[in-house]
Design a protein around this motif. Structure first.
Motif, PDB file in Angstrom:
ATOM      1  N   UNK A   1       0.829  -1.204   0.000  1.00  0.00           N
ATOM      2  CA  UNK A   1       0.000   0.000   0.000  1.00  0.00           C
ATOM      3  C   UNK A   1       0.867   1.258   0.000  1.00  0.00           C
ATOM      4  N   UNK A   2       1.829   1.292   0.883  1.00  0.00           N
ATOM      5  CA  UNK A   2       2.662   2.494   0.992  1.00  0.00           C
ATOM      6  C   UNK A   2       3.494   2.706  -0.260  1.00  0.00           C
ATOM      7  N   UNK A   3       3.974   1.629  -0.842  1.00  0.00           N
ATOM      8  CA  UNK A   3       4.769   1.746  -2.062  1.00  0.00           C
ATOM      9  C   UNK A   3       3.930   2.302  -3.208  1.00  0.00           C
ATOM     10  N   UNK A   4       2.719   1.783  -3.374  1.00  0.00           N
ATOM     11  CA  UNK A   4       1.883   2.232  -4.479  1.00  0.00           C
ATOM     12  C   UNK A   4       1.343   3.641  -4.269  1.00  0.00           C
ATOM     13  N   UNK A   5       0.950   3.980  -3.063  1.00  0.00           N
ATOM     14  CA  UNK A   5       0.367   5.306  -2.846  1.00  0.00           C
ATOM     15  C   UNK A   5       1.407   6.419  -2.982  1.00  0.00           C
ATOM     16  N   UNK A   6       2.678   6.105  -2.820  1.00  0.00           N
ATOM     17  CA  UNK A   6       3.724   7.098  -3.094  1.00  0.00           C
ATOM     18  C   UNK A   6       3.918   7.297  -4.592  1.00  0.00           C
ATOM     19  N   UNK A   7       3.655   6.249  -5.353  1.00  0.00           N
ATOM     20  CA  UNK A   7       3.919   6.260  -6.785  1.00  0.00           C
ATOM     21  C   UNK A   7       2.760   6.798  -7.613  1.00  0.00           C
ATOM     22  N   UNK A   8       1.513   6.609  -7.164  1.00  0.00           N
ATOM     23  CA  UNK A   8       0.361   6.817  -8.026  1.00  0.00           C
ATOM     24  C   UNK A   8      -0.092   8.264  -8.221  1.00  0.00           C
ATOM     25  N   UNK A   9       0.115   9.192  -7.295  1.00  0.00           N
ATOM     26  CA  UNK A   9      -0.281  10.581  -7.592  1.00  0.00           C
ATOM     27  C   UNK A   9       0.409  11.079  -8.865  1.00  0.00           C
ATOM     28  N   UNK A  10      -0.386  11.658  -9.762  1.00  0.00           N
ATOM     29  CA  UNK A  10       0.147  12.077 -11.050  1.00  0.00           C
ATOM     30  C   UNK A  10       0.180  10.966 -12.081  1.00  0.00           C
ATOM     31  N   UNK A  11      -0.147   9.737 -11.656  1.00  0.00           N
ATOM     32  CA  UNK A  11      -0.208   8.603 -12.578  1.00  0.00           C
ATOM     33  C   UNK A  11      -1.614   8.006 -12.640  1.00  0.00           C
ATOM     34  N   UNK A  12      -2.219   7.800 -11.487  1.00  0.00           N
ATOM     35  CA  UNK A  12      -3.569   7.227 -11.444  1.00  0.00           C
ATOM     36  C   UNK A  12      -4.599   8.324 -11.689  1.00  0.00           C
ATOM     37  N   UNK A  13      -5.747   7.928 -12.233  1.00  0.00           N
ATOM     38  CA  UNK A  13      -6.812   8.896 -12.500  1.00  0.00           C
ATOM     39  C   UNK A  13      -7.440   9.371 -11.191  1.00  0.00           C
ATOM     40  N   UNK A  14      -8.113  10.511 -11.261  1.00  0.00           N
ATOM     41  CA  UNK A  14      -8.702  11.098 -10.059  1.00  0.00           C
ATOM     42  C   UNK A  14      -9.749  10.196  -9.428  1.00  0.00           C
ATOM     43  N   UNK A  15     -10.518   9.466 -10.256  1.00  0.00           N
ATOM     44  CA  UNK A  15     -11.552   8.590  -9.705  1.00  0.00           C
ATOM     45  C   UNK A  15     -10.936   7.514  -8.819  1.00  0.00           C
ATOM     46  N   UNK A  16      -9.799   6.978  -9.233  1.00  0.00           N
ATOM     47  CA  UNK A  16      -9.137   5.965  -8.413  1.00  0.00           C
ATOM     48  C   UNK A  16      -8.625   6.575  -7.116  1.00  0.00           C
ATOM     49  N   UNK A  17      -7.957   7.707  -7.200  1.00  0.00           N
ATOM     50  CA  UNK A  17      -7.383   8.326  -6.002  1.00  0.00           C
ATOM     51  C   UNK A  17      -8.471   8.745  -5.019  1.00  0.00           C
ATOM     52  N   UNK A  18      -9.582   9.256  -5.527  1.00  0.00           N
ATOM     53  CA  UNK A  18     -10.699   9.624  -4.650  1.00  0.00           C
ATOM     54  C   UNK A  18     -11.284   8.392  -3.977  1.00  0.00           C
ATOM     55  N   UNK A  19     -11.398   7.307  -4.726  1.00  0.00           N
ATOM     56  CA  UNK A  19     -11.917   6.066  -4.143  1.00  0.00           C
ATOM     57  C   UNK A  19     -11.007   5.503  -3.080  1.00  0.00           C
ATOM     58  N   UNK A  20      -9.713   5.622  -3.309  1.00  0.00           N
ATOM     59  CA  UNK A  20      -8.742   5.152  -2.329  1.00  0.00           C
ATOM     60  C   UNK A  20      -8.911   5.900  -1.008  1.00  0.00           C
ATOM     61  N   UNK A  21      -9.088   7.212  -1.099  1.00  0.00           N
ATOM     62  CA  UNK A  21      -9.307   8.009   0.106  1.00  0.00           C
ATOM     63  C   UNK A  21     -10.634   7.666   0.782  1.00  0.00           C
ATOM     64  N   UNK A  22     -11.677   7.480  -0.023  1.00  0.00           N
ATOM     65  CA  UNK A  22     -13.009   7.236   0.537  1.00  0.00           C
ATOM     66  C   UNK A  22     -13.067   5.931   1.318  1.00  0.00           C
ATOM     67  N   UNK A  23     -12.318   4.932   0.888  1.00  0.00           N
ATOM     68  CA  UNK A  23     -12.410   3.611   1.505  1.00  0.00           C
ATOM     69  C   UNK A  23     -11.422   3.405   2.642  1.00  0.00           C
ATOM     70  N   UNK A  24     -10.455   4.307   2.791  1.00  0.00           N
ATOM     71  CA  UNK A  24      -9.494   4.233   3.907  1.00  0.00           C
ATOM     72  C   UNK A  24      -8.878   2.834   3.985  1.00  0.00           C
ATOM     73  N   UNK A  25      -8.212   2.446   2.888  1.00  0.00           N
ATOM     74  CA  UNK A  25      -7.692   1.079   2.792  1.00  0.00           C
ATOM     75  C   UNK A  25      -6.390   0.850   3.543  1.00  0.00           C
ATOM     76  N   UNK A  26      -5.886   1.867   4.185  1.00  0.00           N
ATOM     77  CA  UNK A  26      -4.606   1.728   4.885  1.00  0.00           C
ATOM     78  C   UNK A  26      -4.779   1.302   6.336  1.00  0.00           C
ATOM     79  N   UNK A  27      -5.919   1.579   6.898  1.00  0.00           N
ATOM     80  CA  UNK A  27      -6.111   1.389   8.339  1.00  0.00           C
ATOM     81  C   UNK A  27      -6.100  -0.092   8.722  1.00  0.00           C
ATOM     82  N   UNK A  28      -5.167  -0.479   9.587  1.00  0.00           N
ATOM     83  CA  UNK A  28      -5.178  -1.815  10.169  1.00  0.00           C
ATOM     84  C   UNK A  28      -4.708  -2.928   9.266  1.00  0.00           C
TER      85      UNK A  28
END
Length: 291
Positions: free
Chosen positions: A39-66
């Motif tokens: 998770x940490x490796x990909x989230x450092x890499x994806x800003x500026x690469x992934x589309x906004x819909x993906x990044x917004x969804x990632x934030x909405x689901x809080x996939x990092x917790x636990x």
């Protein structure tokens, strides 16, 4: 599998629809640590690469917790946003089972996670690929509708014996799709966003062709399952992708029965070319590098 073949019997412990309990409490700390590392490796890499819909969804689901997310937790927000949910399955499921789940807004996800020495390549999709790669896009209403329409179309394709054509659409959009934006090309396919190496290759490497999306062109193009793609297709918008899928596929399937495949590295007449790739990577033999 032909339409007349009976659906295989679910494995021991699975329900009739091939779902199982996620059994989140059974994950070890080592398995949670693998998720966190990826998770940490990909989230450092994806800003500026992934589309906004993906990044917004990632934030909405809080996939990092636990560590590895508990499906019941993320389903609360996912269901609120688009009516979708994630269901655990024991691995790859039969086509008809897969389509039935998608048609009813359920995304089947494997519950296992790769080993620490498999961070960069895994043959069978694991929970990181399925949840990190696929589920954020399901928070977008347009893409959520597309996935449901694809599941409904898959159930019809099984009866025609042209599933290979429809599988190519899934591969080149849901798994390895690119999106055209005012800021440049962005990735949205799960096979790219969940892979460090392909997140770079898909956008930056001079080797692959990058072509404008055309439904029938895509459905005539084979794909690679064991390495980086030799061609990526670029959609102009998620809405355009949905609209292409909502049309009647019957005349398309009739035309495809008379149309030969287009070789994976070929430029065809009428292609909208974003990148005329060198194909150097494939010609050099490639390597198993996508995750």
């Amino acid at each position: 599998m032909s339409a007349d073949s009976p659906t295989p019997t679910p494995p021991p412990g699975a329900r009739s629809d091939w779902t199982i309990d996620q059994d989140w409490q059974a994950y070890s700390q080592s398995e949670h640590d693998v998720w966190t590392t990826l998770y940490e490796r990909q989230t450092k890499l994806l800003p500026g690469r992934a589309c906004n819909a993906f990044l917004k969804g990632l934030d909405a689901l809080d996939l990092h917790r636990g560590g590895i997310p508990e499906f019941s937790r993320i389903n609360e927000e996912l269901n609120r946003l688009t009516g979708w949910s994630v269901v655990a399955v024991p691995g790859l499921v039969p086509d008809e089972v897969f389509f039935e789940h998608l048609a009813n807004r359920r995304f089947p996800a494997g519950r296992f996670i790769r080993k620490p020495d498999e961070l960069d390549y895994l043959q069978e999709p694991d929970v990181f690929h399925d949840v990190f790669g696929h589920v954020p896009m399901l928070t977008d209403p347009t893409f959520a509708d597309y996935m449901q329409a694809y599941g409904q179309g898959g159930m019809r394709a099984l009866g025609r014996g042209q599933l290979h054509n429809l599988a190519r659409l899934y591969w080149y959009t849901v798994e390895f799709g690119l999106l055209e934006t005012s800021e440049g090309l962005r990735i949205y396919g799960a096979g790219i966003v969940s892979s460090r190496a392909e997140s770079i290759f898909a956008l930056n490497d001079p080797s692959p062709n990058r072509l404008g999306f055309d439904l029938e062109r895509v459905m005539r193009t084979p794909y690679r399952i064991d390495d980086f793609q030799q061609v990526y297709f670029v959609i102009p918008s998620l809405k355009a992708l949905l609209n292409a899928t909502l049309q009647d596929f019957e005349p398309i399937y009739q035309r495809l029965t008379q149309a030969p495949d287009i070789d994976i590295d070929v430029m065809a007449p009428g292609d909208r070319v974003f990148t005329c790739g060198t194909q150097a990577y494939a010609m050099a033999g490639g390597r198993l590098a996508s995750a």
